[in-house]
Design an enzyme around this catalytic site. Structure first.
Site, short mmCIF file in Angstrom:
data_model
loop_
_atom_site.label_atom_id
_atom_site.label_comp_id
_atom_site.label_asym_id
_atom_site.label_seq_id
_atom_site.Cartn_x
_atom_site.Cartn_y
_atom_site.Cartn_z
N ASN A 14 0.84 -1.19 0.00
CA ASN A 14 0.00 0.00 0.00
C ASN A 14 0.88 1.24 0.00
O ASN A 14 1.52 1.57 1.00
CB ASN A 14 -0.91 -0.04 1.23
CG ASN A 14 -1.89 1.12 1.29
OD1 ASN A 14 -1.54 2.26 1.02
ND2 ASN A 14 -3.11 0.81 1.68
N LYS A 17 0.32 3.82 2.84
CA LYS A 17 0.90 3.44 4.13
C LYS A 17 2.41 3.67 4.12
O LYS A 17 2.97 4.15 5.10
CB LYS A 17 0.61 1.96 4.44
CG LYS A 17 -0.79 1.68 4.88
CD LYS A 17 -0.93 0.22 5.29
CE LYS A 17 -2.35 -0.13 5.66
NZ LYS A 17 -2.49 -1.53 6.10
N ASP A 71 -1.30 -3.56 10.26
CA ASP A 71 -2.63 -3.97 9.87
C ASP A 71 -3.57 -3.01 10.55
O ASP A 71 -3.40 -2.67 11.72
CB ASP A 71 -2.95 -5.42 10.26
CG ASP A 71 -4.19 -5.92 9.52
OD1 ASP A 71 -4.28 -5.69 8.29
OD2 ASP A 71 -5.08 -6.50 10.15
N TYR A 153 -10.78 4.75 3.87
CA TYR A 153 -12.03 5.36 4.32
C TYR A 153 -11.84 6.81 4.77
O TYR A 153 -12.77 7.41 5.30
CB TYR A 153 -12.63 4.51 5.45
CG TYR A 153 -12.95 3.10 5.02
CD1 TYR A 153 -14.15 2.80 4.39
CD2 TYR A 153 -12.04 2.07 5.22
CE1 TYR A 153 -14.43 1.51 3.97
CE2 TYR A 153 -12.31 0.77 4.81
CZ TYR A 153 -13.52 0.50 4.18
OH TYR A 153 -13.79 -0.78 3.76
N LYS A 174 -2.81 14.82 9.41
CA LYS A 174 -3.37 13.49 9.63
C LYS A 174 -2.44 12.67 10.53
O LYS A 174 -2.89 12.02 11.47
CB LYS A 174 -3.58 12.78 8.28
CG LYS A 174 -4.10 11.37 8.42
CD LYS A 174 -4.22 10.67 7.07
CE LYS A 174 -4.54 9.21 7.24
NZ LYS A 174 -4.55 8.47 5.98
N HIS A 179 -4.71 7.02 13.82
CA HIS A 179 -4.45 5.73 14.47
C HIS A 179 -3.05 5.24 14.15
O HIS A 179 -2.31 4.82 15.03
CB HIS A 179 -5.51 4.71 14.04
CG HIS A 179 -5.68 4.58 12.56
ND1 HIS A 179 -5.99 5.65 11.74
CD2 HIS A 179 -5.58 3.51 11.73
CE1 HIS A 179 -6.07 5.24 10.49
NE2 HIS A 179 -5.82 3.95 10.45
N ARG A 180 -2.66 5.31 12.87
CA ARG A 180 -1.32 4.87 12.48
C ARG A 180 -0.27 5.82 13.04
O ARG A 180 0.80 5.40 13.47
CB ARG A 180 -1.21 4.76 10.95
CG ARG A 180 0.06 4.07 10.49
CD ARG A 180 0.04 3.72 9.01
NE ARG A 180 -1.08 2.83 8.71
CZ ARG A 180 -2.21 3.22 8.11
NH1 ARG A 180 -2.37 4.45 7.69
NH2 ARG A 180 -3.18 2.36 7.91
#
EC number: 3.6.1.66
Length: 194
Positions: A14, A17, A71, A153, A174, A179-180
């Site tokens: 990805n 990512k 993940d 999303y 961001k 979360h990441r």
């Protein structure tokens, strides 16, 4: 190792990512390389941690380098936590746009739009040592997408305390709240201490 840098293979295909991980870890003494020539294992784990460990350990074993895998997924309250670990293949859809449309269809008429993103990072070393770091971000899902940044999303998700979706934020904005970003910050803090 080259020039005193620790080589770390980023175990994901990805590109979004990879960009986020590279930006977040730029100040560590690591030579981050995208994975090449190693087929990613099927994500058969029941949890984010299991799937991240599966990817990181496979890549560490195959490349004989330290490997970092993530993940992550979105958990929607009205859908009893779905899609969760199946976020990247929700409803069998192939693209971010198709998965977003599918999610919106499943939520049509739902008053409860609460959701959270979860990310688990696993750092696997060639000697078998495994480290895990987790981050979460709660928010609300819109009834339609906004913004053209980010991926997944992001265009539907407004974090708590914000008025913009993740897709309307810069990478740095961001990263500071995601979360990441939180999981990466925990990893960085552990590496600075250690």
């Amino acid at each position: 190792m080259s020039n005193g840098l620790m080589r770390v293979t980023v175990a994901t295909g990805n590109a979004g990512k990879v960009r986020e991980i590279e930006a977040a870890l730029a100040d560590l003494n690591w030579d981050l390389q995208p994975v090449q020539g190693v087929p990613m294992p099927e994500e058969t784990g029941a949890t984010y941690a299991e799937n991240a460990a599966l990817k990181a350990c496979t890549v560490a074993l195959m490349t004989r380098t330290t490997a970092l895998a993530d993940d992550s997924g979105i958990e929607v309250e009205a859908l009893n936590g779905e899609p969760g670990v199946y976020s990247a293949r929700f409803g069998g859809r192939d693209s971010d746009l198709e998965r977003n449309v599918y999610l919106l269809e499943k939520l049509r008429g739902q008053a409860n739009r609460r959701a959270r993103f979860v990310s688990v990072l696993v750092l696997a070393h060639p000697n078998g040592q495994v480290e895990s770091y987790r981050g979460e971000l709660s928010g609300t899902l819109l009834e339609g997408p906004r913004g053209d940044g980010g991926f997944g999303y992001d265009p539907l998700f407004v974090p708590d305390g914000q008025t913009r979706t993740l897709a309307e934020m810069s990478v740095a904005e961001k990263q500071a709240i995601s979360h990441r970003g939180k999981a990466l910050a925990a990893l960085k803090a552990a590496k600075r201490r250690g």
